[in-house]
Design a protein around this motif. Sequence first.
Motif, PDB file in Angstrom:
ATOM      1  N   ARG A  66      -7.665   5.456   0.219  1.00 33.68           N
ATOM      2  CA  ARG A  66      -7.905   4.400   1.199  1.00 33.68           C
ATOM      3  C   ARG A  66      -7.083   4.654   2.459  1.00 33.68           C
ATOM      4  O   ARG A  66      -7.567   4.543   3.582  1.00 33.68           O
ATOM      5  N   LEU A  67      -5.831   5.034   2.252  1.00 39.08           N
ATOM      6  CA  LEU A  67      -4.963   5.271   3.404  1.00 39.08           C
ATOM      7  C   LEU A  67      -5.477   6.453   4.236  1.00 39.08           C
ATOM      8  O   LEU A  67      -5.498   6.381   5.473  1.00 39.08           O
ATOM      9  N   VAL A 125       1.238   1.957   7.868  1.00 39.60           N
ATOM     10  CA  VAL A 125       1.602   2.366   6.506  1.00 39.60           C
ATOM     11  C   VAL A 125       2.161   3.791   6.520  1.00 39.60           C
ATOM     12  O   VAL A 125       3.143   4.098   5.842  1.00 39.60           O
ATOM     13  N   LEU A 170       0.850  -1.206   0.000  1.00 41.66           N
ATOM     14  CA  LEU A 170       0.000   0.000   0.000  1.00 41.66           C
ATOM     15  C   LEU A 170       0.881   1.250   0.000  1.00 41.66           C
ATOM     16  O   LEU A 170       0.626   2.204  -0.737  1.00 41.66           O
ATOM     17  N   ALA A 171       1.947   1.218   0.802  1.00 39.20           N
ATOM     18  CA  ALA A 171       2.863   2.371   0.845  1.00 39.20           C
ATOM     19  C   ALA A 171       3.465   2.625  -0.538  1.00 39.20           C
ATOM     20  O   ALA A 171       3.550   3.769  -0.990  1.00 39.20           O
ATOM     21  N   VAL A 208       0.597  11.928   3.647  1.00 38.77           N
ATOM     22  CA  VAL A 208       0.251  10.976   2.587  1.00 38.77           C
ATOM     23  C   VAL A 208       0.351  11.658   1.215  1.00 38.77           C
ATOM     24  O   VAL A 208       0.973  11.137   0.279  1.00 38.77           O
ATOM     25  N   VAL A 245       0.926   4.235  -2.810  1.00 38.20           N
ATOM     26  CA  VAL A 245       0.761   5.655  -2.460  1.00 38.20           C
ATOM     27  C   VAL A 245       1.920   6.463  -3.032  1.00 38.20           C
ATOM     28  O   VAL A 245       1.733   7.489  -3.676  1.00 38.20           O
ATOM     29  N   GLY A 287      -3.407   1.634   9.069  1.00 40.27           N
ATOM     30  CA  GLY A 287      -3.139   2.917   8.423  1.00 40.27           C
ATOM     31  C   GLY A 287      -1.926   3.590   9.055  1.00 40.27           C
ATOM     32  O   GLY A 287      -1.055   4.123   8.358  1.00 40.27           O
TER      33      GLY A 287
END
Length: 266
Positions: A32-33, A47, A18-19, A145, A22, A44
């Motif tokens: 989403r994060l 991440v 996920l990271a 983010v 992003v 979260g």
Amino acid sequence: MFGSSLQTRREAGDFSALADRVKAGNVPALSRLITLLENQNPSGIAVLRLLGSGPHHAAVIGITGYPGAGKSTLVAQLVAAYRRSGMKVGVLAVDISSSVTGGALLGDRIRMQKHTLDPNVYIRSMATRGHHGGLARAAGDATVVLGAAGYEVILIETIGVGQNEVEVMDVASPVVAVVAPGFGDEVQAMKAGLLEVAPIVVVNKGDLAGADTTLRDLRDWCSTVLRTVATTGEGIPELIAAIAEHQRLRDLQGASARLIRKGAGF
Ligand SMILES: Nc1nc2c(ncn2[C@@H]2O[C@H](COP(=O)(O)OP(=O)(O)OP(=O)(O)O)[C@@H](O)[C@H]2O)c(=O)[nH]1
Ligand SMILES: [Mg+2]
């Protein structure tokens, strides 16, 4: 035992995937994060830690002021201006569905509409979370983010009335306070509160009667007071310049503070 370590490893893999998404600027992934972080979800937060290590150079600019002062219209103009200079822009609209203006969210959507089709503009609204400081934390996390995802400018719009909203502004520099002419009482209240956190004040709706009086009144109080007409774009280049000048001075001060610390052997 074996099972749980496998699960931990799988989770770690999910987190870094996920990271990575992003960091690659994947919009569904960053949305989403941000949602996970709004809910203070532990995954979260894990991440976010993975993102936090790299340098991000996003400029975070706060736009605050009373309901209806023209913040969103101004933000839309700033988005257009930063996009013209090729920057990727994020907008966090915090608590815009104010009880005062009712259907503001819809209005904001319309004002921002032309930008929603631009893949280099990310617009998100964030609602107040019940507990104290939660919104400020979520907004701060969201700027991290977006910075990691390559957004160079992040504009945060918030209504500058409650403590919650003022706290959101801690993550922004500079904060721009927006006021409309003819709001005598609000201008007085702003002097007591908002102006302390805002080095730049904008008298928007400069086309309306009373703008000159409000400008004069505020100039006695604050060194950088600008007139804008957000509906036409008048005064936007001057606002962009004032924001850039503030950022330059802040960075200079930061650099000299670091030098002094180094010289003193800290
Ligand atoms: N005459 C005039 N009207 C403006 C100007 N800027 C904004 N408006 C109008 O003022 C109204 C409110 O504008 P918004 O941009 O939604 O104001 P806001 O501060 O974001 O409002 P909230 O998010 O509800 O606090 C809209 O009808 C705008 O078209 C301006 O410079 N001059
Ligand atoms: Mg608004």
